[in-house]
Write a protein that holds these residues in place. Structure first.
Motif, PDB file in Angstrom:
ATOM      1  N   UNK A  39      42.156  38.339  52.033  1.00  0.00           N
ATOM      2  CA  UNK A  39      43.228  39.326  52.322  1.00  0.00           C
ATOM      3  C   UNK A  39      42.852  40.595  51.322  1.00  0.00           C
ATOM      4  N   UNK A  40      43.330  41.643  51.700  1.00  0.00           N
ATOM      5  CA  UNK A  40      43.441  42.774  50.570  1.00  0.00           C
ATOM      6  C   UNK A  40      44.747  43.669  51.055  1.00  0.00           C
ATOM      7  N   UNK A  41      45.010  44.486  49.763  1.00  0.00           N
ATOM      8  CA  UNK A  41      46.097  45.332  49.954  1.00  0.00           C
ATOM      9  C   UNK A  41      45.806  46.753  49.656  1.00  0.00           C
ATOM     10  N   UNK A  42      46.394  47.677  50.194  1.00  0.00           N
ATOM     11  CA  UNK A  42      46.139  49.184  49.754  1.00  0.00           C
ATOM     12  C   UNK A  42      47.201  49.746  49.131  1.00  0.00           C
ATOM     13  N   UNK A  43      46.905  50.341  48.037  1.00  0.00           N
ATOM     14  CA  UNK A  43      48.105  50.767  46.947  1.00  0.00           C
ATOM     15  C   UNK A  43      47.644  52.006  46.672  1.00  0.00           C
ATOM     16  N   UNK A  44      48.828  52.650  46.719  1.00  0.00           N
ATOM     17  CA  UNK A  44      48.667  54.375  46.585  1.00  0.00           C
ATOM     18  C   UNK A  44      48.348  54.604  45.089  1.00  0.00           C
ATOM     19  N   UNK A  45      47.520  55.640  44.658  1.00  0.00           N
ATOM     20  CA  UNK A  45      47.222  55.827  43.346  1.00  0.00           C
ATOM     21  C   UNK A  45      48.049  56.875  42.903  1.00  0.00           C
ATOM     22  N   UNK A  79      42.065  50.001  46.641  1.00  0.00           N
ATOM     23  CA  UNK A  79      41.872  48.536  47.337  1.00  0.00           C
ATOM     24  C   UNK A  79      42.187  47.533  46.325  1.00  0.00           C
ATOM     25  N   UNK A  80      43.158  46.703  46.549  1.00  0.00           N
ATOM     26  CA  UNK A  80      43.328  45.359  45.838  1.00  0.00           C
ATOM     27  C   UNK A  80      42.775  44.309  46.405  1.00  0.00           C
ATOM     28  N   UNK A  81      41.613  43.941  46.111  1.00  0.00           N
ATOM     29  CA  UNK A  81      40.932  42.823  47.048  1.00  0.00           C
ATOM     30  C   UNK A  81      40.952  41.509  46.328  1.00  0.00           C
ATOM     31  N   UNK A  82      41.128  40.415  47.704  1.00  0.00           N
ATOM     32  CA  UNK A  82      41.034  39.134  47.052  1.00  0.00           C
ATOM     33  C   UNK A  82      39.851  38.709  46.325  1.00  0.00           C
ATOM     34  N   UNK A  83      39.919  38.003  45.046  1.00  0.00           N
ATOM     35  CA  UNK A  83      38.793  37.898  44.175  1.00  0.00           C
ATOM     36  C   UNK A  83      37.479  37.325  44.858  1.00  0.00           C
ATOM     37  N   UNK A 111      32.228  38.016  46.064  1.00  0.00           N
ATOM     38  CA  UNK A 111      31.404  36.864  45.649  1.00  0.00           C
ATOM     39  C   UNK A 111      30.779  36.411  46.995  1.00  0.00           C
ATOM     40  N   UNK A 112      31.498  36.105  47.853  1.00  0.00           N
ATOM     41  CA  UNK A 112      30.914  35.574  49.463  1.00  0.00           C
ATOM     42  C   UNK A 112      30.348  36.542  50.024  1.00  0.00           C
ATOM     43  N   UNK A 113      30.616  37.969  49.908  1.00  0.00           N
ATOM     44  CA  UNK A 113      29.766  38.926  50.989  1.00  0.00           C
ATOM     45  C   UNK A 113      28.391  38.798  50.133  1.00  0.00           C
ATOM     46  N   UNK A 114      28.333  39.130  48.620  1.00  0.00           N
ATOM     47  CA  UNK A 114      27.178  39.217  48.117  1.00  0.00           C
ATOM     48  C   UNK A 114      26.370  37.913  48.173  1.00  0.00           C
TER      49      UNK A 114
END
Length: 352
Positions: free
Chosen positions: A229-235, A330-334, A338-341
């Motif tokens: 999951x991830x979320x988009x947050x306005x800066x 982008x507020x990405x799942x922690x 690591x999984x992608x890398x």
């Protein structure tokens, strides 16, 4: 693009179109199976030899309309660069004049020529970016101008002329049924391919709304690929005419402001501003709308105007002093990074 009502939930119109949807599903499945068989044959002929060329990571959609791919790519680029890898980006350049000849995107490119989202990336990151309707031609064009270790394809999941190593699919979880609506293929629903395609996807990401404190994968994904999951947050907003001038969104509270969005799901942008406490007058345009000064002649020039980053690149030439850009963070799942890398480092090109 905005979805028709019958894509959100089954009704008589989606059922009436179901025979055409079944045909689209069969054709899409056959296209993918041919691609899959050709890839298996190519891998078998290669044997133990190391792959040549850069690793290709496709960031795509299974449905039509926006899902948050470009902000995700903006998050991926610095993540990959931090590992010491050279990164490039290819894209179609939606609504651009580019057809079958690859074109490099620079910070000074014309958005009508190369597309809004590639230009936005070029103005943010110092990476080679090439657009072309044919993704394989875009890849060849990129490699002709600069050597890279990883190429990110902005969309292109269904462009099977493009060889790829990893596939990442993004869903806008703020839409009904976690982003798939009624779950039918075009034209009865929003799916470009049947959901079974997800069984071969490496990662599925859900762009969920900020109000979703607890979110679990939908039932239709059980037993499928790795899900995050991830979320988009306005800066903080910045002035379009003076990008060094910034202002917190809370500073706009208590006054009426225009909110302009030419994107696949503009309601999401409007909801984020409302959730921040702003009193907005929303003005939605079509996705990738080619803005001109005439689009704003009926706006009260004394009111502040807030817009998205991808719309801003098309309005720079005629921006007023009280037009503000709202970038997203982008507020990405922690555990996703690591999984992608880990998946990338398992590729023979990155094994040390």
């Amino acid at each position: 693009m905005s979805w028709p009502v019958f894509w959100l939930k089954d009704d008589w119109r989606s059922r009436l179109l179901s025979p055409l949807a079944a045909l689209v599903a069969r054709v899409a499945t056959k296209r993918y199976q041919r691609f899959k068989q050709a890839k298996l044959a190519a891998d078998a002929s290669q044997g133990l030899a190391s792959p040549v060329g850069p690793l290709v990571l496709v960031v795509g959609n299974l449905v039509v309309g926006g899902s948050g791919k470009t902000p995700l790519i903006s998050w991926l680029i610095p993540l990959l660069q931090a590992q010491g890898w050279r990164v490039g980006v290819i894209a179609r350049g939606y609504a651009s004049a580019t057809r079958y000849q690859p074109e490099r995107v620079t910070p000074n490119s014309d958005p009508d020529q190369v597309g809004d989202e590639p230009l936005m990336l070029a103005q943010t990151f110092d990476v080679p970016i090439v657009v072309c309707r044919e993704r394989a031609a875009a890849l060849a064009g990129l490699l002709a101008i600069e050597a890279v270790d990883i190429v990110i394809s902005d969309d292109g999941l269904q462009h099977y002329g493009l060889a790829r190593d990893l596939e990442l699919v993004v869903f806008d979880a703020s839409r009904p049924n976690a982003g798939i609506g009624n779950g039918r293929c075009l034209p009865a629903g929003p799916l470009r391919e049947p959901l079974g395609r997800l069984q071969d996807i490496d990662f599925v990401l859900f762009n969920r709304s900020l109000s979703d404190v607890l979110y679990t994968p939908p039932a239709w994904l059980k037993g499928g690929p790795s899900c995050f999951n991830f979320q988009l947050q306005l800066g903080d907003a910045y002035a379009l005419s003076k990008p060094n001038q910034t202002q917190k969104l809370t500073d706009f509270i208590g006054q009426p402001v225009y909110a302009v969005a030419g994107m696949g799901h503009p309601e999401r942008f409007f909801a984020a501003l409302t959730q921040a406490g702003l009193d907005i007058e929303p003005r939605a345009f079509s996705d990738h709308h080619p803005f001109t000064e005439q689009d704003f002649t009926c706006f009260d020039p004394t009111k502040p105007l807030l817009m998205t980053s991808k719309d801003a690149v098309k309005c720079q030439k005629f921006a007023r002093s009280n037009w503000w850009v709202c970038p997203v963070e982008v507020n990405m799942a922690d555990d996703f990074a690591a999984s992608l890398l880990q998946a990338i480092r398992q590729d023979p090109r990155f094994v040390r």
